[in-house]
Design a protein around this motif. Sequence first.
Motif, PDB file in Angstrom:
ATOM      1  N   LEU A 281     -47.702 -47.787 -73.201  1.00  0.00           N
ATOM      2  CA  LEU A 281     -46.971 -46.662 -73.782  1.00  0.00           C
ATOM      3  C   LEU A 281     -45.628 -47.026 -74.421  1.00  0.00           C
ATOM      4  CD1 LEU A 281     -48.094 -43.907 -74.066  1.00  0.00           C
ATOM      5  CD2 LEU A 281     -46.917 -43.184 -71.990  1.00  0.00           C
ATOM      6  N   PRO A 282     -44.793 -47.854 -73.786  1.00  0.00           N
ATOM      7  CA  PRO A 282     -43.523 -48.217 -74.444  1.00  0.00           C
ATOM      8  C   PRO A 282     -43.721 -48.816 -75.835  1.00  0.00           C
ATOM      9  CG  PRO A 282     -43.436 -48.842 -72.155  1.00  0.00           C
ATOM     10  CD  PRO A 282     -44.844 -48.359 -72.410  1.00  0.00           C
ATOM     11  N   PHE A 283     -44.787 -49.600 -76.009  1.00  0.00           N
ATOM     12  CA  PHE A 283     -45.043 -50.182 -77.341  1.00  0.00           C
ATOM     13  C   PHE A 283     -45.402 -49.073 -78.331  1.00  0.00           C
ATOM     14  CE2 PHE A 283     -46.441 -53.906 -74.639  1.00  0.00           C
ATOM     15  CZ  PHE A 283     -45.314 -54.664 -74.900  1.00  0.00           C
TER      16      PHE A 283
ATOM     17  N   ILE B  37     -53.676 -56.323 -71.783  1.00  0.00           N
ATOM     18  CA  ILE B  37     -52.704 -55.237 -71.983  1.00  0.00           C
ATOM     19  C   ILE B  37     -51.696 -55.210 -70.845  1.00  0.00           C
ATOM     20  CG2 ILE B  37     -52.413 -52.730 -72.082  1.00  0.00           C
ATOM     21  CD1 ILE B  37     -55.090 -52.598 -73.537  1.00  0.00           C
TER      22      ILE B  37
ATOM     23  N   LEU C 144     -38.794 -40.752 -73.281  1.00  0.00           N
ATOM     24  CA  LEU C 144     -40.182 -40.539 -72.902  1.00  0.00           C
ATOM     25  C   LEU C 144     -40.323 -40.307 -71.402  1.00  0.00           C
ATOM     26  CD1 LEU C 144     -43.001 -40.571 -74.079  1.00  0.00           C
ATOM     27  CD2 LEU C 144     -43.087 -43.013 -73.654  1.00  0.00           C
TER      28      LEU C 144
ATOM     29  N   ILE D 227     -48.621 -49.024 -69.189  1.00  0.00           N
ATOM     30  CA  ILE D 227     -47.945 -50.250 -69.605  1.00  0.00           C
ATOM     31  C   ILE D 227     -47.865 -50.365 -71.131  1.00  0.00           C
ATOM     32  CG2 ILE D 227     -48.265 -52.772 -69.651  1.00  0.00           C
ATOM     33  CD1 ILE D 227     -48.863 -52.532 -66.651  1.00  0.00           C
TER      34      ILE D 227
ATOM     35  N   TRP E 264     -44.669 -45.926 -78.134  1.00  0.00           N
ATOM     36  CA  TRP E 264     -43.480 -45.092 -78.315  1.00  0.00           C
ATOM     37  C   TRP E 264     -42.512 -45.731 -79.309  1.00  0.00           C
ATOM     38  CZ3 TRP E 264     -41.484 -40.488 -77.670  1.00  0.00           C
ATOM     39  CH2 TRP E 264     -40.127 -40.300 -77.391  1.00  0.00           C
ATOM     40  N   MET E 265     -42.371 -47.057 -79.216  1.00  0.00           N
ATOM     41  CA  MET E 265     -41.507 -47.782 -80.149  1.00  0.00           C
ATOM     42  C   MET E 265     -42.043 -47.638 -81.578  1.00  0.00           C
ATOM     43  SD  MET E 265     -40.841 -51.922 -80.277  1.00  0.00           S
ATOM     44  CE  MET E 265     -42.584 -52.311 -80.134  1.00  0.00           C
TER      45      MET E 265
ATOM     46  N   TRP F 131     -42.205 -53.203 -65.024  1.00  0.00           N
ATOM     47  CA  TRP F 131     -43.064 -53.105 -66.215  1.00  0.00           C
ATOM     48  C   TRP F 131     -43.316 -54.501 -66.804  1.00  0.00           C
ATOM     49  CZ3 TRP F 131     -41.522 -53.991 -71.493  1.00  0.00           C
ATOM     50  CH2 TRP F 131     -42.487 -53.628 -72.441  1.00  0.00           C
TER      51      TRP F 131
ATOM     52  N   TRP G 120     -34.027 -46.374 -74.993  1.00  0.00           N
ATOM     53  CA  TRP G 120     -34.514 -45.158 -75.647  1.00  0.00           C
ATOM     54  C   TRP G 120     -35.457 -44.380 -74.732  1.00  0.00           C
ATOM     55  CZ3 TRP G 120     -34.241 -41.087 -78.229  1.00  0.00           C
ATOM     56  CH2 TRP G 120     -35.264 -40.540 -79.019  1.00  0.00           C
ATOM     57  N   ILE G 121     -36.335 -45.080 -74.022  1.00  0.00           N
ATOM     58  CA  ILE G 121     -37.251 -44.391 -73.103  1.00  0.00           C
ATOM     59  C   ILE G 121     -36.478 -43.695 -71.986  1.00  0.00           C
ATOM     60  CG2 ILE G 121     -39.043 -44.765 -71.340  1.00  0.00           C
ATOM     61  CD1 ILE G 121     -40.125 -47.004 -73.100  1.00  0.00           C
TER      62      ILE G 121
ATOM     63  N   VAL H 189     -35.837 -50.759 -76.434  1.00  0.00           N
ATOM     64  CA  VAL H 189     -36.937 -49.796 -76.299  1.00  0.00           C
ATOM     65  C   VAL H 189     -36.762 -48.986 -75.016  1.00  0.00           C
ATOM     66  CG1 VAL H 189     -39.433 -49.553 -75.992  1.00  0.00           C
ATOM     67  CG2 VAL H 189     -38.538 -51.197 -77.646  1.00  0.00           C
ATOM     68  N   TRP H 190     -36.409 -49.660 -73.948  1.00  0.00           N
ATOM     69  CA  TRP H 190     -36.250 -48.954 -72.665  1.00  0.00           C
ATOM     70  C   TRP H 190     -34.989 -48.094 -72.625  1.00  0.00           C
ATOM     71  CZ3 TRP H 190     -39.380 -47.679 -68.792  1.00  0.00           C
ATOM     72  CH2 TRP H 190     -40.636 -48.295 -68.779  1.00  0.00           C
TER      73      TRP H 190
ATOM     74  N   PRO I 247     -46.470 -57.216 -71.551  1.00  0.00           N
ATOM     75  CA  PRO I 247     -44.991 -57.157 -71.580  1.00  0.00           C
ATOM     76  C   PRO I 247     -44.311 -58.443 -71.099  1.00  0.00           C
ATOM     77  CG  PRO I 247     -45.912 -55.228 -70.479  1.00  0.00           C
ATOM     78  CD  PRO I 247     -47.020 -56.220 -70.614  1.00  0.00           C
TER      79      PRO I 247
END
Lengths: 287, 311
Positions: free
Chosen positions: A36-38, B127, B153, A34, A40-41, B185, B145-146, B142-143, B131
């Motif tokens: 990881l996206p942060f 954590i 990613l 969860i 990665w950004m 997510w 790009w993922i 961001v997504w 989101p």
Amino acid sequence: MITAVQTSHLRVVAQRIASRLMSHSVLIFASVVIGLPFFWMISTSFKSDVEVGLFPPVWIPSELLWENYARVWTAAPFDMFYLNSIITTLAGLVLEVLVGAMSAYAFARIEFPHRDALFLVVLATMMIPGEMALVPNYLTLRNLGWINTHQGIVIPYVSSAFGCFLLRQAFLSIPQDLFDAARMDGAGHLRMLLSIALPITRPVVATFALFLFIAKWNAYLWPLIVTNTWNMRTLPIGLVMVREAEGTLGWQHVMAASLLVLLPVLVVFFLAQRQIIEGIARGAVKG
Amino acid sequence: MGSQIRLPNQSWVPGLNILRLTHSRRERLTFLALIAPNFILFGIFTFWPLIYNFYLSFTKWNMIAPTPTLIGLDNYATMIADPIFWKVLGNTLYLATGSIAIRLVLALALALVLNQKLAGRDIYRAIIFSPTFTTGAAVALVWTWILHKDLGLLRLPLNLLGIVSPNWLTDINWTIPALIIVTVWRGLGYDMVIFLAGLQGIPAELYEAARVDGAGRWSLFRHITLPMLSPITFFLIVTSIIGALQVFDLVAVMTGGGPMNSSKVYVYYVYENAFKFFKVGYAAALSMVLFLITLAITIFQTRLSRRWVHY
């Protein structure tokens, strides 16, 4: 010498440790996925053009390119976006808390014929999805001459059924003696609201304000509709438009810009996470 | 006065009422003054739109012509015959059910793990929840790009499993699954926190009694935990359906509803008709139907949950 009792005790301890390890591994895995996206950004936002284009990806950029942020900041009036977001978020937050608190106080503390029926009218508004008001509200603002203004972004969203409901509950739980004493001292309702009700229910008010801050900062659809020039856009709108308008921005720039938008809400969340999560858990917020 | 019966913690002294009578006119004026801002704003920005929207839904208008033209039920007839409308409803339902199913299972599993005394419990919870309240527009980028087909990613774990990454956002079969991934997510932590609150509300005596009767772990879960969580599960399902009906920013930023309407969801379609095609009457009719669906779901929920309360 190890006795039978000791072995069975050891087995229980071993089982407990195994179960702990299992639980921690599940939770660590979930947290990493969860989070990881942060990561990665942030990691992308510091990369060079070359590193962005590599696969498998580079986790940590060989050099932190802060100029990606400078590039984004100058690609569009980000300072204006920030200013607009701060103004509309804070003005909306303060107004909504006040509007909600005033009506909540009246419903909790002042008698009035058919008070409960009036309160039901407030609650009924929660069933009307805000999305259905888009066109009529746009037309109303057009008639008021409020298109592309801060008040146009703010005012249609400061009435508060939820705030009224939440704060009424809180105000009802304050002991009557406090109000009686204040009344003896000659305090009116407005003063009792400001000097007794609001200060005593500060934790509830603060949680409500936190939710409002986040919701207003994140708002996308309405500000998109009512603003039409660069210098009136809020951050979420500006962010998306920069990317569309600027063909030369790479992913590192888009990620840097996204972080600039997300940072305030992430900071607020992690500073107040306990309060926010417990607010949710208590059913303080409608889903 | 009616509320005094329902709210025992409000302790008016009877003698005070006589005192209050002399002030009653002033009290009433104060009451009105305090509720006025909220009611005026509701009137202008919530109730009036409902009425005006109802009227607009029987008209044809582009917001430029001086007045709307009445066309009776045409907009509603158009809607029934509009394949995109049905496509949009289907997409919305697909997004809602797909994301709810995954969210509920994962959230319940995580809540069960978190529902014990563990070091760092609050950190995990924070954590996993983080989101939930993030800015939709930023998260959408961001997504995007993922989910990038070549450099994203997500290609990494797919590669490990030997799967070729699909064109998530440009292949009509993969746009909704991509949106499901993002909504899972984003919504998982919220569901988990609600489940956790539900788990903590189950009386420990229930488990003890069942254990005395020799119930095993699975049996405890199956016959106590699950039934006791059913009202909460139901609440989460309903709120996620309403949430899916209102998705806008993710779709607007990630796909623009495309390709070929494959990811167009309800509110996006309303927005598009009103502010891109300037079919205001049609958008109003769509909004009325959205309102009726939401209302129906809400009434259904209140009815059912009344029957489901176990506490």
